[in-house]
Design an enzyme around this catalytic site. Structure first.
Site, PDB file in Angstrom:
ATOM      1  N   SER A 113       0.824  -1.213   0.000  1.00  0.00           N
ATOM      2  CA  SER A 113       0.000   0.000   0.000  1.00  0.00           C
ATOM      3  C   SER A 113       0.862   1.269   0.000  1.00  0.00           C
ATOM      4  O   SER A 113       1.878   1.357   0.685  1.00  0.00           O
ATOM      5  CB  SER A 113      -0.895   0.011   1.239  1.00  0.00           C
ATOM      6  OG  SER A 113      -1.523   1.277   1.328  1.00  0.00           O
ATOM      7  N   SER A 118      -0.577   4.134   0.852  1.00  0.00           N
ATOM      8  CA  SER A 118      -1.275   5.056   1.749  1.00  0.00           C
ATOM      9  C   SER A 118      -0.451   5.474   2.968  1.00  0.00           C
ATOM     10  O   SER A 118      -0.499   6.649   3.359  1.00  0.00           O
ATOM     11  CB  SER A 118      -2.612   4.460   2.204  1.00  0.00           C
ATOM     12  OG  SER A 118      -3.482   4.399   1.092  1.00  0.00           O
ATOM     13  N   THR A 170      -9.290  -1.611   2.847  1.00  0.00           N
ATOM     14  CA  THR A 170      -9.010  -1.999   1.464  1.00  0.00           C
ATOM     15  C   THR A 170      -9.331  -3.478   1.256  1.00  0.00           C
ATOM     16  O   THR A 170      -9.934  -4.120   2.134  1.00  0.00           O
ATOM     17  CB  THR A 170      -7.564  -1.601   1.066  1.00  0.00           C
ATOM     18  OG1 THR A 170      -7.405  -1.828  -0.335  1.00  0.00           O
ATOM     19  CG2 THR A 170      -6.501  -2.376   1.827  1.00  0.00           C
ATOM     20  N   LYS A 230     -13.855  -4.278   1.909  1.00  0.00           N
ATOM     21  CA  LYS A 230     -14.671  -3.075   1.689  1.00  0.00           C
ATOM     22  C   LYS A 230     -16.182  -3.321   1.775  1.00  0.00           C
ATOM     23  O   LYS A 230     -16.930  -2.422   2.146  1.00  0.00           O
ATOM     24  CB  LYS A 230     -14.342  -2.448   0.328  1.00  0.00           C
ATOM     25  CG  LYS A 230     -12.994  -1.755   0.297  1.00  0.00           C
ATOM     26  CD  LYS A 230     -12.784  -1.048  -1.023  1.00  0.00           C
ATOM     27  CE  LYS A 230     -11.400  -0.448  -1.100  1.00  0.00           C
ATOM     28  NZ  LYS A 230     -11.174   0.316  -2.330  1.00  0.00           N
ATOM     29  N   ASN A 235     -14.465   2.592   2.276  1.00  0.00           N
ATOM     30  CA  ASN A 235     -12.997   2.583   2.291  1.00  0.00           C
ATOM     31  C   ASN A 235     -12.422   3.473   3.388  1.00  0.00           C
ATOM     32  O   ASN A 235     -11.211   3.515   3.569  1.00  0.00           O
ATOM     33  CB  ASN A 235     -12.428   2.990   0.925  1.00  0.00           C
ATOM     34  CG  ASN A 235     -12.446   4.480   0.727  1.00  0.00           C
ATOM     35  OD1 ASN A 235     -13.368   5.160   1.160  1.00  0.00           O
ATOM     36  ND2 ASN A 235     -11.425   5.008   0.074  1.00  0.00           N
ATOM     37  N   ASP A 288     -13.548   6.604  -2.565  1.00  0.00           N
ATOM     38  CA  ASP A 288     -12.981   6.157  -3.856  1.00  0.00           C
ATOM     39  C   ASP A 288     -13.667   6.864  -5.025  1.00  0.00           C
ATOM     40  O   ASP A 288     -13.009   7.440  -5.887  1.00  0.00           O
ATOM     41  CB  ASP A 288     -13.146   4.645  -4.024  1.00  0.00           C
ATOM     42  CG  ASP A 288     -12.199   3.848  -3.136  1.00  0.00           C
ATOM     43  OD1 ASP A 288     -11.096   4.340  -2.848  1.00  0.00           O
ATOM     44  OD2 ASP A 288     -12.572   2.731  -2.740  1.00  0.00           O
ATOM     45  N   ALA A 296     -16.990  -4.187 -14.383  1.00  0.00           N
ATOM     46  CA  ALA A 296     -18.141  -4.015 -13.487  1.00  0.00           C
ATOM     47  C   ALA A 296     -17.850  -4.585 -12.109  1.00  0.00           C
ATOM     48  O   ALA A 296     -18.745  -5.058 -11.420  1.00  0.00           O
ATOM     49  CB  ALA A 296     -19.370  -4.687 -14.109  1.00  0.00           C
ATOM     50  N   GLY A 297     -16.587  -4.527 -11.684  1.00  0.00           N
ATOM     51  CA  GLY A 297     -16.186  -5.020 -10.360  1.00  0.00           C
ATOM     52  C   GLY A 297     -16.343  -3.938  -9.299  1.00  0.00           C
ATOM     53  O   GLY A 297     -17.079  -2.949  -9.486  1.00  0.00           O
ATOM     54  N   ALA A 309     -14.288  -1.570  -8.117  1.00  0.00           N
ATOM     55  CA  ALA A 309     -13.848  -0.214  -8.445  1.00  0.00           C
ATOM     56  C   ALA A 309     -14.861   0.453  -9.381  1.00  0.00           C
ATOM     57  O   ALA A 309     -15.207   1.631  -9.207  1.00  0.00           O
ATOM     58  CB  ALA A 309     -12.472  -0.253  -9.087  1.00  0.00           C
ATOM     59  N   TYR A 342      -2.501   2.643 -12.072  1.00  0.00           N
ATOM     60  CA  TYR A 342      -1.429   3.656 -12.027  1.00  0.00           C
ATOM     61  C   TYR A 342      -0.037   3.047 -12.116  1.00  0.00           C
ATOM     62  O   TYR A 342       0.947   3.782 -12.156  1.00  0.00           O
ATOM     63  CB  TYR A 342      -1.560   4.559 -10.799  1.00  0.00           C
ATOM     64  CG  TYR A 342      -1.764   3.821  -9.501  1.00  0.00           C
ATOM     65  CD1 TYR A 342      -0.690   3.330  -8.788  1.00  0.00           C
ATOM     66  CD2 TYR A 342      -3.046   3.597  -9.006  1.00  0.00           C
ATOM     67  CE1 TYR A 342      -0.878   2.639  -7.615  1.00  0.00           C
ATOM     68  CE2 TYR A 342      -3.243   2.919  -7.830  1.00  0.00           C
ATOM     69  CZ  TYR A 342      -2.156   2.435  -7.137  1.00  0.00           C
ATOM     70  OH  TYR A 342      -2.352   1.743  -5.963  1.00  0.00           O
TER      71      TYR A 342
END
Ligand code: ATR
Length: 289
Positions: free
Chosen positions: A23, A25, A70, A74, A95, A110, A136-137, A139, A234
Site C-alpha cells: 500500500s 497510503s 481496502t 470493503k 474505504n 474512492d 463491473a467489479g 472499483a 497507475y
C-alpha cells in the site's frame, strides 16, 4: 519515513487490508500529517478476513481516529459499523471509517476521489455527460455510482461477464434514476456509441503491472480528441489502453489522481483540515519511481 514525534498524544490512523505490504497510503498520509504539523501517524494492519470483526471492535478501545479499508474488506465491513454515509451505502462499499467518539461511521472516498481527480486534472464535470464504463467489479461500482449521483446523463457498461454488467446497470438505474445500457464486450461494442461518449473509464485489472502489455479489446479507431479516457491503473503510469487512446488524440488520465484524492478526502474527514495535496502527490510519486 520515521516518526520523530511519536508520544502519548499521537493520534493514530490505520489501514485494514489483506495484504497491505504494497500500500502507498502510509507514505502518503504520514507525509501529509508531518507537513501539516499534526501529531498523527498512519499504520498498515494486515487484518486477516477471519479477524475483521475483532479488529473493528478494537478501533475505539485503541483510540484509532480513523481507518482506511481496502481489499478484501470493503463490503464485509458494512454490517460491522454504526452508521454508513448514504453514498457509501448505495455503493455497498466503505474505504474510510471515522471514529466519532466511539461511533464508527463508514464513507466511500474512492468514487468521490475519482470525480475530484477529473475536475482537478482534466477540468471535467460529470453533470449531463455520457460515460462508458469498462468492467463491473468493485472499483467500477464506486466510480459508476458516484458519477450517477453527480448527475451523469447516461452510463454504458461493458464487462467480460455480461451478467455482472447487467446487474450493476440495473442497480444504478433503480437507485440513481440514471439511464443505463449494457454493451457487448470487446470489438463487438457499437463504434458509434464509443464515439458519442464524453468519458471512458477502464476499471478492469487488464494492463496492470507486471502484465503491462495487456489491454481490453476495444474499438480504439472510434476514439477522438475531445474525449476523456481514464484508466484506474497507475502502475504502469500509462497502460497500453491509455497509449492506444492517446494515439487517437483523446485526453488520457491514469489512476494516480483517484488514489491521491481518495486519500485527500479521507485526511479531511479525519482531521477536519485541508489536505496538503502537493505533499501527498509527491509522496506517492516517490513510492512509484
Ligand atoms: P476491482 O475491485 O479492482 O474492481 P474486481 O471486483 O475483482 O476488482 O473486478 C475486476 C474487474 O476486472 C471485473 O470487471 C472483471 O471482469 P469479470 O466480471 O468478467 O470477472 C475484470 N477482469 C479481470 N480480469 C479480466 C480479464 N482477463 N479480461 C477481462 N476482464 C477482466
Amino acid at each position: 519515513m520515521g516518526f520523530p514525534n511519536l508520544n502519548g498524544e499521537t493520534k493514530l490512523c490505520g489501514l485494514f487490508g489483506f495484504p497491505v505490504e504494497h500500500s502507498l497510503s502510509p507514505a502518503m498520509h504520514n507525509a501529509a500529517f508531518q507537513s501539516s504539523e499534526l501529531n498523527w501517524a498512519y499504520l498498515p494492519f494486515a487484518v486477516h478476513p477471519d479477524h475483521l470483526a475483532k479488529a473493528v471492535q478494537g478501533i475505539h478501545p485503541l483510540n484509532l481516529a480513523g481507518v482506511n479499508i481496502t481489499v478484501p474488506h470493503k463490503q464485509r465491513i458494512i454490517p460491522l459499523l454504526d452508521e454508513i454515509e448514504p453514498t457509501a451505502a448505495k455503493i455497498g462499499a466503505v474505504n474510510t471509517i471515522v471514529n466519532c467518539g466511539g461511533k464508527l461511521v463508514g464513507y466511500n472516498t474512492d468514487g468521490a476521489g475519482f470525480i475530484r481527480s477529473l475536475a482537478e486534472e482534466a477540468d471535467f464535470r460529470p453533470q449531463g455527460k455520457t460515460v462508458l464504463m469498462i468492467g463491473a467489479g468493485g472499483a467500477a461500482r464506486a466510480v459508476a455510482f458516484t458519477l450517477a449521483l453527480s448527475g451523469c446523463k447516461a452510463i454504458y457498461f461493458t464487462n467480460r461477464t455480461t451478467e455482472t454488467a447487467r446487474e450493476l446497470a440495473k442497480e444504478i438505474a433503480l437507485n440513481c434514476g440514471t439511464n443505463t445500457e449494457v454493451l457487448p464486450w470487446g470489438l463487438k461494442m457499437p463504434k458509434e456509441t464509443v464515439t458519442g461518449v464524453d468519458l471512458v473509464v477502464q476499471t478492469t485489472s487488464l494492463g496492470m503491472w507486471p502484465n503491462w502489455q495487456a489491454a481490453p479489446e476495444f474499438p480504439f479507431a472510434a476514439v477522438h480528441s475531445g474525449q476523456l479516457i481514464c484508466d484506474l491503473i497507475y502502475t504502469p503510469r500509462q497502460t497500453s489502453f491509455l497509449q492506444q487512446a492517446a494515439v487517437q488524440g483523446a485526453t488520457v488520465l491514469n489512476g494516480m489522481g483517484m488514489l491521491l484524492y481518495q486519500g485527500v478526502l479521507a485526511f479531511e474527514l479525519w482531521t477536519g483540515q485541508s489536505a496538503p495535496i502537493e505533499i501527498m502527490k509527491e509522496a506517492l510519486a516517490r513510492q512509484l519511481v
